[in-house]
Design a protein around this motif. Sequence first.
Motif, short mmCIF file in Angstrom:
data_model
loop_
_atom_site.label_atom_id
_atom_site.label_comp_id
_atom_site.label_asym_id
_atom_site.label_seq_id
_atom_site.Cartn_x
_atom_site.Cartn_y
_atom_site.Cartn_z
N VAL A 64 2.77 5.81 3.33
CA VAL A 64 2.17 4.50 3.58
C VAL A 64 1.22 4.56 4.77
O VAL A 64 1.26 5.51 5.55
CB VAL A 64 3.28 3.43 3.81
CG1 VAL A 64 4.16 3.29 2.57
CG2 VAL A 64 4.12 3.77 5.02
N PRO A 65 0.37 3.53 4.93
CA PRO A 65 -0.53 3.51 6.09
C PRO A 65 0.25 3.67 7.39
O PRO A 65 1.33 3.10 7.55
CB PRO A 65 -1.19 2.13 6.00
CG PRO A 65 -1.12 1.77 4.55
CD PRO A 65 0.17 2.36 4.06
N GLY A 66 -0.32 4.46 8.28
CA GLY A 66 0.32 4.74 9.56
C GLY A 66 1.05 6.07 9.56
O GLY A 66 1.35 6.61 10.63
N ASP A 67 1.33 6.62 8.38
CA ASP A 67 1.98 7.92 8.30
C ASP A 67 0.99 9.03 8.64
O ASP A 67 -0.22 8.89 8.44
CB ASP A 67 2.53 8.18 6.89
CG ASP A 67 3.81 7.41 6.59
OD1 ASP A 67 4.43 6.86 7.52
OD2 ASP A 67 4.18 7.35 5.40
N PRO A 91 0.81 -1.22 0.00
CA PRO A 91 0.00 0.00 0.00
C PRO A 91 0.85 1.27 0.00
O PRO A 91 1.67 1.49 0.89
CB PRO A 91 -0.82 -0.12 1.29
CG PRO A 91 -0.04 -1.05 2.16
CD PRO A 91 0.73 -1.96 1.25
N VAL A 92 0.65 2.11 -1.04
CA VAL A 92 1.33 3.39 -1.18
C VAL A 92 0.27 4.43 -1.55
O VAL A 92 -0.53 4.20 -2.46
CB VAL A 92 2.41 3.32 -2.29
CG1 VAL A 92 3.03 4.69 -2.53
CG2 VAL A 92 3.49 2.30 -1.94
N MET A 93 0.26 5.55 -0.85
CA MET A 93 -0.70 6.61 -1.15
C MET A 93 -0.36 7.21 -2.51
O MET A 93 0.78 7.61 -2.75
CB MET A 93 -0.67 7.69 -0.08
CG MET A 93 -1.72 8.76 -0.26
SD MET A 93 -1.72 9.91 1.15
CE MET A 93 -3.13 10.92 0.72
N PRO A 94 -1.34 7.28 -3.43
CA PRO A 94 -1.06 7.86 -4.75
C PRO A 94 -0.58 9.31 -4.63
O PRO A 94 -1.14 10.10 -3.86
CB PRO A 94 -2.42 7.79 -5.46
CG PRO A 94 -3.16 6.70 -4.76
CD PRO A 94 -2.71 6.77 -3.32
N GLY A 95 0.44 9.63 -5.40
CA GLY A 95 0.98 10.99 -5.38
C GLY A 95 -0.06 12.04 -5.69
O GLY A 95 -0.06 13.13 -5.10
N VAL A 96 -0.98 11.74 -6.59
CA VAL A 96 -2.00 12.71 -6.95
C VAL A 96 -2.90 13.02 -5.74
O VAL A 96 -3.41 14.14 -5.61
CB VAL A 96 -2.81 12.25 -8.18
CG1 VAL A 96 -3.68 11.06 -7.85
CG2 VAL A 96 -3.61 13.37 -8.77
N LEU A 97 -3.07 12.07 -4.83
CA LEU A 97 -3.88 12.33 -3.63
C LEU A 97 -3.10 13.13 -2.59
O LEU A 97 -3.68 13.91 -1.83
CB LEU A 97 -4.40 11.02 -3.04
CG LEU A 97 -5.42 10.30 -3.94
CD1 LEU A 97 -5.92 9.02 -3.27
CD2 LEU A 97 -6.59 11.20 -4.31
#
Length: 154
Positions: A107-110, A60-66
Motif C-alpha cells: 500500500v502507499p507508504g510502503d 489503494p493496493v499495488m497490483p501484484g503484477v507491478l
Amino acid sequence: MSDTVRPLPNIRDIFTLLPHRYPFLMVDRVIEFQPGVLLRAIKNVTINEPFFQGHFPGLPVMPGVLILEAMAQTGGLFIGQSQDEPLGDRVFLFSGMDNVRFRKPVVPGDQLVLTCTEARRKFNLWKMRAMAEVDGRKVAEADLSAAVVERSAL
C-alpha cells in the motif's frame, strides 16, 4: 561474472541498464550488490503512483503484477551489473515466472525491498530467485527467467 568489488549502481546506471522510464520504472535505488550473488534495491510506493487511481478507489493496493515487474527490473539490474562486459546494445527481456506467490498487500507508504539471488546462465537465458519485502516481511516471491538479446533483433 567477476568477483571484483564494484560501486553500487546509481540512478544514472539504472537508466543505462534498464530501458524503463516514468511511470514504469519500478526501482528507485540499489542498496546492496555483490556481483553474481545478490542485488538488493528499493521501490518507494507513494499515493502518487498513477495505478492507485483505479486499483482500487478508496482502497489503494499495488497490483501484484507491478510488484512482479519491480522484481524483474531488479533482476535486470542484477544481471546487467554482474556481467563482465557491459550490455551495450543488448536488452534484458523478462521471459518467464514460476512459483509466484503474493503474501501481503502493498500500500502507499510502503517501501519495497527487492532482492534477486541465485543467478544462473545458459546461453543467453538467465534464471534467478526474486523476493519483495516490506518492513522485513515477505510480500512476494518468484523464480524469474529472462533473456539478454540484441536490441536490433526486436
